[in-house]
Motif scaffolding. Structure first.
Motif, PDB file in Angstrom:
ATOM      1  N   LEU A 176     -68.891  41.100  78.924  1.00 42.80           N
ATOM      2  CA  LEU A 176     -67.473  41.423  78.839  1.00 42.80           C
ATOM      3  C   LEU A 176     -67.144  42.802  79.383  1.00 42.80           C
ATOM      4  N   ASN A 177     -68.127  43.717  79.364  1.00 43.96           N
ATOM      5  CA  ASN A 177     -67.821  45.141  79.497  1.00 43.96           C
ATOM      6  C   ASN A 177     -68.445  45.831  80.707  1.00 43.96           C
ATOM      7  N   ARG A 178     -68.846  45.100  81.715  1.00 46.14           N
ATOM      8  CA  ARG A 178     -69.374  45.757  82.913  1.00 46.14           C
ATOM      9  C   ARG A 178     -68.236  46.424  83.683  1.00 46.14           C
ATOM     10  N   ASP A 179     -68.459  47.667  84.058  1.00 48.94           N
ATOM     11  CA  ASP A 179     -67.451  48.433  84.788  1.00 48.94           C
ATOM     12  C   ASP A 179     -67.659  48.184  86.279  1.00 48.94           C
ATOM     13  N   THR A 180     -67.032  47.140  86.771  1.00 46.69           N
ATOM     14  CA  THR A 180     -67.306  46.621  88.114  1.00 46.69           C
ATOM     15  C   THR A 180     -67.139  47.671  89.200  1.00 46.69           C
ATOM     16  N   GLY A 181     -66.043  48.414  89.169  1.00 42.58           N
ATOM     17  CA  GLY A 181     -65.788  49.401  90.215  1.00 42.58           C
ATOM     18  C   GLY A 181     -66.851  50.478  90.261  1.00 42.58           C
ATOM     19  N   VAL A 182     -67.261  50.963  89.108  1.00 45.61           N
ATOM     20  CA  VAL A 182     -68.309  51.986  89.052  1.00 45.61           C
ATOM     21  C   VAL A 182     -69.608  51.439  89.621  1.00 45.61           C
ATOM     22  N   LEU A 183     -69.973  50.230  89.241  1.00 41.22           N
ATOM     23  CA  LEU A 183     -71.218  49.636  89.720  1.00 41.22           C
ATOM     24  C   LEU A 183     -71.209  49.471  91.239  1.00 41.22           C
ATOM     25  N   ILE A 184     -70.089  49.025  91.788  1.00 46.79           N
ATOM     26  CA  ILE A 184     -69.982  48.826  93.237  1.00 46.79           C
ATOM     27  C   ILE A 184     -70.129  50.150  93.971  1.00 46.79           C
ATOM     28  N   GLN A 185     -69.509  51.187  93.485  1.00 48.63           N
ATOM     29  CA  GLN A 185     -69.620  52.495  94.128  1.00 48.63           C
ATOM     30  C   GLN A 185     -71.030  53.063  93.996  1.00 48.63           C
ATOM     31  N   GLN A 186     -71.673  52.832  92.876  1.00 45.42           N
ATOM     32  CA  GLN A 186     -73.046  53.296  92.694  1.00 45.42           C
ATOM     33  C   GLN A 186     -74.003  52.602  93.654  1.00 45.42           C
ATOM     34  N   ALA A 187     -73.634  51.403  94.114  1.00 43.18           N
ATOM     35  CA  ALA A 187     -74.482  50.649  95.037  1.00 43.18           C
ATOM     36  C   ALA A 187     -74.303  51.072  96.490  1.00 43.18           C
ATOM     37  N   GLY A 188     -73.441  52.048  96.742  1.00 41.74           N
ATOM     38  CA  GLY A 188     -73.298  52.567  98.099  1.00 41.74           C
ATOM     39  C   GLY A 188     -72.068  52.092  98.838  1.00 41.74           C
ATOM     40  N   PHE A 189     -71.061  51.657  98.098  1.00 43.36           N
ATOM     41  CA  PHE A 189     -69.821  51.197  98.714  1.00 43.36           C
ATOM     42  C   PHE A 189     -68.699  52.204  98.467  1.00 43.36           C
ATOM     43  N   GLU A 190     -67.756  52.220  99.398  1.00 46.93           N
ATOM     44  CA  GLU A 190     -66.563  53.062  99.271  1.00 46.93           C
ATOM     45  C   GLU A 190     -65.344  52.158  99.135  1.00 46.93           C
ATOM     46  N   MET A 191     -64.538  52.391  98.119  1.00 50.37           N
ATOM     47  CA  MET A 191     -63.391  51.537  97.869  1.00 50.37           C
ATOM     48  C   MET A 191     -62.310  51.731  98.931  1.00 50.37           C
ATOM     49  N   GLU A 192     -61.847  50.613  99.484  1.00 48.30           N
ATOM     50  CA  GLU A 192     -60.669  50.614 100.350  1.00 48.30           C
ATOM     51  C   GLU A 192     -59.427  50.234  99.560  1.00 48.30           C
ATOM     52  N   ARG A 193     -59.611  49.320  98.634  1.00 46.03           N
ATOM     53  CA  ARG A 193     -58.528  48.869  97.769  1.00 46.03           C
ATOM     54  C   ARG A 193     -59.153  48.460  96.455  1.00 46.03           C
ATOM     55  N   TYR A 194     -58.542  48.902  95.359  1.00 47.01           N
ATOM     56  CA  TYR A 194     -59.126  48.599  94.060  1.00 47.01           C
ATOM     57  C   TYR A 194     -58.020  48.542  93.013  1.00 47.01           C
ATOM     58  N   ASP A 195     -57.854  47.382  92.405  1.00 50.43           N
ATOM     59  CA  ASP A 195     -56.844  47.190  91.370  1.00 50.43           C
ATOM     60  C   ASP A 195     -57.517  46.735  90.078  1.00 50.43           C
ATOM     61  N   ILE A 196     -57.071  47.309  88.958  1.00 54.83           N
ATOM     62  CA  ILE A 196     -57.500  46.860  87.639  1.00 54.83           C
ATOM     63  C   ILE A 196     -56.256  46.419  86.885  1.00 54.83           C
ATOM     64  N   TYR A 197     -56.280  45.222  86.364  1.00 56.27           N
ATOM     65  CA  TYR A 197     -55.129  44.717  85.627  1.00 56.27           C
ATOM     66  C   TYR A 197     -55.609  43.646  84.646  1.00 56.27           C
ATOM     67  N   ASP A 198     -54.790  43.370  83.647  1.00 55.86           N
ATOM     68  CA  ASP A 198     -55.135  42.279  82.735  1.00 55.86           C
ATOM     69  C   ASP A 198     -54.140  41.145  82.916  1.00 55.86           C
ATOM     70  N   LEU A 199     -54.506  40.005  82.374  1.00 55.85           N
ATOM     71  CA  LEU A 199     -53.705  38.808  82.577  1.00 55.85           C
ATOM     72  C   LEU A 199     -52.698  38.569  81.463  1.00 55.85           C
ATOM     73  N   GLY A 200     -52.512  39.561  80.592  1.00 61.46           N
ATOM     74  CA  GLY A 200     -51.487  39.439  79.566  1.00 61.46           C
ATOM     75  C   GLY A 200     -52.039  39.559  78.164  1.00 61.46           C
ATOM     76  N   VAL A 201     -51.157  39.702  77.207  1.00 57.46           N
ATOM     77  CA  VAL A 201     -51.542  39.825  75.802  1.00 57.46           C
ATOM     78  C   VAL A 201     -52.358  38.604  75.388  1.00 57.46           C
ATOM     79  N   GLY A 202     -53.460  38.870  74.683  1.00 57.03           N
ATOM     80  CA  GLY A 202     -54.325  37.790  74.242  1.00 57.03           C
ATOM     81  C   GLY A 202     -55.453  37.495  75.196  1.00 57.03           C
ATOM     82  N   THR A 203     -55.408  38.075  76.400  1.00 56.44           N
ATOM     83  CA  THR A 203     -56.475  37.813  77.379  1.00 56.44           C
ATOM     84  C   THR A 203     -57.213  39.086  77.773  1.00 56.44           C
ATOM     85  N   ARG A 204     -56.884  40.210  77.201  1.00 53.55           N
ATOM     86  CA  ARG A 204     -57.397  41.471  77.723  1.00 53.55           C
ATOM     87  C   ARG A 204     -58.906  41.623  77.572  1.00 53.55           C
ATOM     88  N   ILE A 205     -59.456  41.109  76.483  1.00 53.58           N
ATOM     89  CA  ILE A 205     -60.896  41.246  76.287  1.00 53.58           C
ATOM     90  C   ILE A 205     -61.639  40.491  77.380  1.00 53.58           C
TER      91      ILE A 205
END
Length: 217
Positions: A176-205
């Motif tokens: 549930l709790n992997r920080d995807t953006g951090v992991l991708i950058q640690q692997a040697g990638f540079e973000m061109e576009r990066y959005d974090i959002y949830d799908l609404g109340v009741g789905t955030r976890i």
């Protein structure tokens, strides 16, 4: 949310038995999930490798005029049977490799685009898989990703940490709790576009989404 979580180990697939492939296919084919895939998959270009190919749910979203070839990668968890059937119904030059994304047999610098959707959450050694994605990409190649992961809201992240262990047990290794953006950058990638959002109340976890495009440095 688990292709969704298509890159489960063979052991996890055996634990869930014959239901796992069908269950994953149905959950990951829900309209709300399909809409998230459609935000990144059409941007794939050239020679494409899709990690966590699963049952081939991304296939309809590829731009036929932009993709030269497609190789799907998925472990032997029951999903490749569905993936092969999906490929046979499409007009895309595609093939499926049944192997782990953590150690791909593909040559270095052989792909223009790597696509991963709902799989980084469940790959046991996620950094090895991202390292492999980096290796097979050509210079300045792009990683397109759509994942559920860690919430930027501290109170949601705390709940994700609390429930991660039982969820992993129930969902065959999905985190549930992997920080995807951090992991991708640690692997040697540079973000061109990066959005974090949830799908609404009741789905955030489960529904905090990490979606974007990263370029190989």
């Amino acid at each position: 949310m688990t292709d969704c979580c298509a890159s489960k180990s063979k052991r996890a697939g055996s634990l869930l038995g014959g239901f796992m492939p069908i269950g994953v296919h149905l959950v990951c084919g829900l309209p709300v999930v399909t809409r998230q895939r459609a935000k990144v998959v059409p941007m794939a270009q050239g020679d494409v490798v899709e990690i966590g190919f699963g049952s081939g749910l991304n296939l309809p979203h590829y731009d036929r005029s932009a993709v030269r070839s497609l190789i799907g990668v998925n472990p032997d968890d029951g999903l490749p049977l569905l993936g092969e059937k999906a490929i046979a119904k499409q007009d895309l030059p595609a093939e499926l490799l049944v192997e782990s994304a953590e150690a791909m047999s593909l040559s270095s610098a052989s792909a223009d685009t790597v696509v991963v959707t709902y799989s980084l959450c469940s790959i046991p050694n996620v950094m090895a898989a991202l390292g492999e994605a980096h290796r097979i990409l050509r210079p300045h190649g792009r990683l397109l990703f759509c994942e559920h992961g860690r919430s930027p809201k501290w109170h949601v992240a705390r709940l994700q940490d609390r429930f991660n262990a039982p969820w992993r047990w129930m969902a065959a290794g999905c985190h549930l709790n992997r920080d995807t953006g951090v992991l991708i950058q640690q692997a040697g990638f540079e973000m061109e576009r990066y959005d974090i959002y949830d799908l609404g109340v009741g789905t955030r976890i489960l529904g905090t989404h990490h979606v974007g495009v990263a370029r190989k440095r």
